[in-house]
Write a protein that holds these residues in place. Sequence first.
Motif, mmCIF file in Angstrom:
data_model
loop_
_atom_site.group_PDB
_atom_site.id
_atom_site.type_symbol
_atom_site.label_atom_id
_atom_site.label_comp_id
_atom_site.label_asym_id
_atom_site.label_seq_id
_atom_site.Cartn_x
_atom_site.Cartn_y
_atom_site.Cartn_z
ATOM 1 N N GLY A 277 0.905 -1.341 0.139
ATOM 2 C CA GLY A 277 -0.196 -0.300 0.211
ATOM 3 C C GLY A 277 0.787 1.261 0.545
ATOM 4 N N GLY A 278 1.608 0.838 0.900
ATOM 5 C CA GLY A 278 3.061 2.901 0.636
ATOM 6 C C GLY A 278 3.353 2.458 -0.454
ATOM 7 N N VAL A 279 3.968 2.061 -1.712
ATOM 8 C CA VAL A 279 4.453 1.334 -2.445
ATOM 9 C C VAL A 279 3.418 2.597 -3.668
ATOM 10 N N VAL A 280 1.648 2.064 -3.704
ATOM 11 C CA VAL A 280 1.017 2.543 -4.435
ATOM 12 C C VAL A 280 0.384 4.235 -3.798
ATOM 13 N N LEU A 281 0.599 4.256 -2.256
ATOM 14 C CA LEU A 281 0.224 6.042 -2.021
ATOM 15 C C LEU A 281 1.882 6.530 -2.679
ATOM 16 N N GLY A 282 2.947 5.912 -2.799
ATOM 17 C CA GLY A 282 3.801 6.508 -3.580
ATOM 18 C C GLY A 282 3.621 7.258 -4.385
ATOM 19 N N ALA A 283 3.382 6.472 -5.297
ATOM 20 C CA ALA A 283 2.999 6.447 -6.784
ATOM 21 C C ALA A 283 1.762 7.879 -6.898
ATOM 22 N N LEU A 284 0.601 7.599 -6.067
ATOM 23 C CA LEU A 284 -0.075 8.553 -5.898
ATOM 24 C C LEU A 284 0.246 9.615 -5.870
ATOM 25 N N ALA A 285 1.081 10.314 -4.485
ATOM 26 C CA ALA A 285 1.751 11.442 -3.995
ATOM 27 C C ALA A 285 2.398 11.766 -5.306
ATOM 28 N N ALA A 286 3.709 11.043 -5.696
ATOM 29 C CA ALA A 286 4.257 11.303 -7.219
ATOM 30 C C ALA A 286 3.672 11.426 -8.674
ATOM 31 N N LEU A 287 2.284 11.389 -8.578
ATOM 32 C CA LEU A 287 2.046 12.139 -9.315
ATOM 33 C C LEU A 287 0.740 13.427 -8.865
ATOM 34 N N GLY A 288 0.402 13.313 -7.898
ATOM 35 C CA GLY A 288 -0.833 14.259 -7.311
ATOM 36 C C GLY A 288 0.076 15.339 -6.691
ATOM 37 N N GLY A 289 1.193 15.350 -5.867
ATOM 38 C CA GLY A 289 1.795 15.643 -5.354
ATOM 39 C C GLY A 289 1.448 16.025 -3.282
ATOM 40 N N VAL A 321 -6.510 11.658 -7.110
ATOM 41 C CA VAL A 321 -5.655 11.513 -6.304
ATOM 42 C C VAL A 321 -5.500 11.066 -5.159
ATOM 43 N N LYS A 322 -6.590 12.748 -4.672
ATOM 44 C CA LYS A 322 -6.489 11.758 -2.956
ATOM 45 C C LYS A 322 -7.624 10.786 -2.376
ATOM 46 N N LEU A 323 -8.570 10.638 -3.300
ATOM 47 C CA LEU A 323 -9.682 10.087 -3.325
ATOM 48 C C LEU A 323 -9.050 8.284 -3.742
ATOM 49 N N ALA A 324 -8.309 8.279 -4.662
ATOM 50 C CA ALA A 324 -7.927 7.299 -4.473
ATOM 51 C C ALA A 324 -7.117 6.742 -3.896
ATOM 52 N N ALA A 325 -5.717 7.899 -2.943
ATOM 53 C CA ALA A 325 -5.640 7.415 -1.908
ATOM 54 C C ALA A 325 -5.426 7.190 -0.584
ATOM 55 N N LEU A 326 -6.994 7.342 -0.371
ATOM 56 C CA LEU A 326 -8.223 7.368 0.007
ATOM 57 C C LEU A 326 -8.326 6.025 0.314
ATOM 58 N N VAL A 327 -8.849 5.612 -1.186
ATOM 59 C CA VAL A 327 -9.277 4.241 -0.873
ATOM 60 C C VAL A 327 -8.224 2.661 -1.126
ATOM 61 N N VAL A 328 -7.082 3.290 -1.443
ATOM 62 C CA VAL A 328 -5.845 2.191 -1.177
ATOM 63 C C VAL A 328 -5.514 2.419 -0.005
ATOM 64 N N ALA A 329 -5.299 3.564 0.845
ATOM 65 C CA ALA A 329 -4.910 3.165 2.647
ATOM 66 C C ALA A 329 -5.919 3.011 3.247
ATOM 67 N N ALA A 330 -7.311 3.192 3.243
ATOM 68 C CA ALA A 330 -8.379 2.627 3.781
ATOM 69 C C ALA A 330 -8.537 0.669 3.646
ATOM 70 N N SER A 331 -7.789 0.241 2.002
ATOM 71 C CA SER A 331 -8.042 -1.177 1.646
ATOM 72 C C SER A 331 -6.767 -1.521 2.123
ATOM 73 N N CYS A 332 -5.525 -1.168 2.487
ATOM 74 C CA CYS A 332 -4.740 -1.730 2.647
ATOM 75 C C CYS A 332 -4.016 -1.934 3.989
ATOM 76 N N GLY A 333 -4.583 -1.605 4.992
ATOM 77 C CA GLY A 333 -3.964 -1.970 6.570
ATOM 78 C C GLY A 333 -4.520 -0.682 7.501
ATOM 79 N N PHE A 334 -4.605 0.467 6.860
ATOM 80 C CA PHE A 334 -3.248 1.306 8.121
ATOM 81 C C PHE A 334 -4.932 1.882 8.145
ATOM 82 N N ARG A 335 -4.627 2.505 9.548
ATOM 83 C CA ARG A 335 -5.611 2.431 10.979
ATOM 84 C C ARG A 335 -5.622 4.150 10.592
#
Length: 428
Positions: A277-289, A321-335
């Motif tokens: 999940g951190g890897v995917v979030l890193g890619a999204l952060a690179a895209l969205g800033g 990007v923020k909405l996608a990051a929300l879905v990923v973070a909530a799906s992969c196990g971040f509390r």
Amino acid sequence: MAQETDARQPPTASPAPARALLPFILPAVAVGVAAALVFVGVSAAAEKLQHLLWGPLPDALGVGRYSVAWMFAVLVASGIAVGLVVWKVPGHAGPDPATLGLDAPVMPPAVLPGLVLANALMLAGGPSLGPENPIIAVNVGLAVSLGTRLLPRTPDTLWPVLAEAATIGALFGTPVAAALVVSEALAGRPMRGRLWDNVFAPLTAGASGAMTTALVARPTLDLGLPAMGRPHPKDLLAGLVIASAAALLGMAAVYAFPYVHAGFRRLRHPMLMLPAGGVVLGALAALGGHLTLFKGLSEVGELARNPEGWSAGRFALMAVVKLAALVVAASCGFRGGRIFPAVFVGASLGLAAHALVPAVHPSLGVATGVLGMLLAITRQGWVSLFTAAVLVASPTILTLLCVASLPAWLLVTGRPQMQLRPDGSPVR
């Protein structure tokens, strides 16, 4: 004839005597103060760690604070750190966060330290979730554990309600949000006495939590946007369109949620799921800033301070990007919770509408965008209206929000929610 007419009148609920409510005041105040201090303490600790991770540490290493490499490194490291907590700490930081909403289950005390640690690490590391769900769960667990021991004669069912109301009051800095949530939860349930008799103790807890937070941390949700003047027919049309568009975008994320969650569940182990999940979030952060990192409340304030500073396309990109990051973070196990990131998404959409059509007032765009997004993500009508209204602090916009909520609610009601059952199916 008069007696027959009187007999047909529906019975009215008799108010509880004041002496029946007075014993709840002291427990409600105590829970309110304690819940606020837990929230402020966890938030302050997370902010200090966040300042270190995104300030002095990259400066000392000679890398950019928000360079792509550093965002990747910190987000993956956050996934590893939270994964270790979920794997090794007793209680495993509670159940799967995708199955939790604002109405938290009562967790054993042994689970709570790991949940606090996982939430603080997440807040500092940058994943797009807020503090609300874990902090509510922690306060509910503490209130039930301590309350039933110290005041065994108090009804056991009261402690979770007090803790939820107190934490919501502390999170929003006002007891109004807590009263609205409790009132919405009571709708359709059998009640003894009048509504205000039932919300008296939760409102006391919410007021105590809000006042404690106000005295200690001085929070504010007002974004400082220019106030709207007298509304015009074009404002009504804009509000209806923006709120509905935001609700539709939010529902796209809701429908994607179980599939993204199932994808991460196939990895089976938290030390695989969370770093991935951190890897995917890193890619999204690179895209969205970097503004698409963290829970989003400070970042949406930065957007609001300069609503002309980005193009419509850039605002829209940050929202997606923020909405996608929300879905990923909530799906992969971040509390974490979903309200504050959803506020960022809705505000970005509203500012995109203003940038695209300058006649759309920025306050109207932000408020209706947040309203539609929160309706889709939380399915909490009163909280969505309240949050959208306080963000812009413009009395004239409240009527527009009420009207704009109607079509947006029709788009989301009865459909899946962004919360899953233990078997992975969405809650409706």
